[in-house]
Design a protein around this motif. Structure first.
Motif, PDB file in Angstrom:
ATOM      1  N   LYS A   1       0.861  -1.189   0.000  1.00  0.00           N
ATOM      2  CA  LYS A   1       0.000   0.000   0.000  1.00  0.00           C
ATOM      3  C   LYS A   1       0.898   1.240   0.000  1.00  0.00           C
ATOM      4  O   LYS A   1       1.363   1.676   1.056  1.00  0.00           O
TER       5      LYS A   1
ATOM      6  N   ILE B   1       2.169   5.048  -0.021  1.00  0.00           N
ATOM      7  CA  ILE B   1       1.693   6.299   0.572  1.00  0.00           C
ATOM      8  C   ILE B   1       2.595   7.430   0.099  1.00  0.00           C
ATOM      9  O   ILE B   1       3.825   7.322   0.163  1.00  0.00           O
TER      10      ILE B   1
ATOM     11  N   LEU C   1       5.082   4.653   9.836  1.00  0.00           N
ATOM     12  CA  LEU C   1       4.303   3.923   8.837  1.00  0.00           C
ATOM     13  C   LEU C   1       3.026   3.400   9.495  1.00  0.00           C
ATOM     14  O   LEU C   1       3.078   2.661  10.484  1.00  0.00           O
ATOM     15  N   PRO C   2       1.859   3.767   8.978  1.00  0.00           N
ATOM     16  CA  PRO C   2       0.605   3.627   9.724  1.00  0.00           C
ATOM     17  C   PRO C   2       0.148   2.208  10.009  1.00  0.00           C
ATOM     18  O   PRO C   2      -0.497   1.967  11.037  1.00  0.00           O
ATOM     19  N   ASP C   3       0.441   1.255   9.141  1.00  0.00           N
ATOM     20  CA  ASP C   3      -0.057  -0.104   9.378  1.00  0.00           C
ATOM     21  C   ASP C   3       0.768  -0.866  10.411  1.00  0.00           C
ATOM     22  O   ASP C   3       0.364  -1.938  10.868  1.00  0.00           O
TER      23      ASP C   3
ATOM     24  N   SER D   1       3.366   0.985   3.674  1.00  0.00           N
ATOM     25  CA  SER D   1       2.537   1.294   4.840  1.00  0.00           C
ATOM     26  C   SER D   1       3.053   0.683   6.133  1.00  0.00           C
ATOM     27  O   SER D   1       2.470   0.911   7.198  1.00  0.00           O
TER      28      SER D   1
END
Length: 415
Positions: free
Chosen positions: A96, A98, A110-112, A138
């Protein structure tokens, strides 16, 4: 390059990284994974849509296309090459991407997986990119900038040249390969059929980078033979090959000749896999140095160490298998200085300083150079490769497209 041109490299890159193309070093097939062809089919469709009438993917997953010459001069045929696969080191499933617009120099969480943080202090090049748009994954996968940045750059070059016939150039061959990350990228390629005289891979990092020197590389397997016996009655009989192999690995140099303590032009010996049973065990190495002759010295050293090890385990034995992997492209490119000189000129025309550093690794270009297609390596902006912290600057990719436009112009002007 036209100031009004709308680059397509970022949109292409974002599409391509979402296609899982991870290669498999344990596969005997070619390509090592069928899913690499998923991206190949997309690239053929896009090249055909641009108007390249011979775009195709062959049974070995090589994607070919030709941009015809629009020059009256006899210009050498130039090939631009990038690889479609991503490294086995880190998952490439469900990427994913970004875009972090106008990067401000702070750490990127990293958000995930918030434990995955691209720390500016650990990435000096990232601090040079303040104000750029930075693309990351991500947090649960690699990004795939290695080498889908290169793929997207070459695709955008093709798009630009199709839209701007006023830019004069010779015939250009486009080549996308599978399995570079497992060392087999050009194994099945017919260079003569490709029909190019000069090649450039797009698989280097920092903007302005031009790599014309890489490690020479061998693979070496050291096999230890033991004596099997039932463990309940093994006294005086059993010679455990796994213990022999472990003793051998434990005796390897710690303060030198290892990747974790070498840099620059220093070579290394690196055990990458150990397996076996009490009866037979093997240790696989990769062996690297810029001086090809030193590979033999390292291999002799390993053989001597193995021979000394088995003396400690009476009844054990050893054998050795060495396989050439690739050689330093400098040995070929030094015979064709214009190939590098023209690339240097193209980088300068793009407004960048030329950065020349030896590659502590290999590329398809190293193999191609010894197959009759001299082939240095050019920048894409890809950084922190093979990891969840991989990133690339949008502006670096766009500068690479611009550099390729300048490069084909340099070849045409000097024909």
């Amino acid at each position: 390059m036209s100031n009004s041109y709308q680059y397509t490299v970022t949109g292409r890159f974002l599409r391509y990284v979402q296609v899982d193309t991870q290669s498999d070093p344990h596969s005997d097939s070619f390509p090592s994974t069928e899913k690499q062809k998923d991206l190949g089919r997309i690239l053929v469709q896009e090249l055909t849509a641009m108007g390249l009438t011979d775009a195709r993917m062959d049974d070995n997953a090589y994607v070919h296309a030709t941009i015809p010459s629009n020059s009256d001069r006899k210009v050498p045929v130039v090939c631009f090459c990038s690889h479609m696969d991503t490294a086995p080191d880190c998952s490439g499933t469900g990427v994913k991407p970004i875009i972090h617009r106008n990067y401000d120099g702070t750490d990127i969480v990293l958000p995930d997986d918030p434990s995955q943080v691209i720390r500016a202090a650990d990435h000096p090049y990232l601090l040079k990119k303040i104000g750029d748009d930075i693309i990351t994954a991500s947090g649960t996968t690699l990004l795939g900038a290695d080498d889908k940045a290169g793929v997207a750059i070459i695709m955008d070059l093709a798009n630009f040249l199709q839209l701007h016939p006023e830019v004069k150039h010779g015939e250009i061959k486009i080549l996308f390969t599978p399995d570079e990350e497992v060392g087999r990228g050009v194994e099945k390629l017919d260079v003569e059929q490709l029909g190019a005289e000069v090649g450039y891979t797009l698989d280097a990092g920092e903007a302005g980078s031009l790599e014309d020197e890489n490690f020479s590389a061998d693979g070496m397997t050291i096999i230890f033979h033991g004596v099997s016996a039932h463990p309940g009655s093994a006294k005086g009989k059993l010679v455990n090959a796994l213990k022999v192999a472990a003793a051998f690995v434990g005796a390897l140099p710690h303060e030198s000749l290892s990747p974790e303590v070498t840099s620059g032009r220093e070579g290394f010996i690196h055990p990458v896999h150990i397996s076996g049973t009490a009866e037979k065990a093997s240790v696989q190495f990769i062996i690297r140095d810029f001086n090809t002759a030193k590979l033999g010295e390292y291999e002799y050293m390993l053989q001597h160490l193995a021979d000394e090890t088995i003396k400690r385990f009476p009844g054990s034995g050893t054998e050795f298998v060495v396989k050439e992997q690739y050689r330093n492209m400098k040995e070929v490119l030094s015979q064709y200085p214009k190939i590098v000189q023209y690339a240097e000129e193209a980088i300068r025309r793009t407004g960048l300083p030329v950065i020349k550093e030896p590659i502590r690794g290999g590329t398809d270009g190293a193999r191609l150079s010894y197959m009759g297609l001299p082939c240095p390596n050019l920048f894409t902006g890809e950084m922190a490769l093979h990891s969840k912290h991989e990133y690339v600057s949008v502006q670096d990719m766009e500068m690479s497209v611009n550099m390729l436009v300048n490069l084909v112009s340099v070849w045409e002007e000097n024909a």
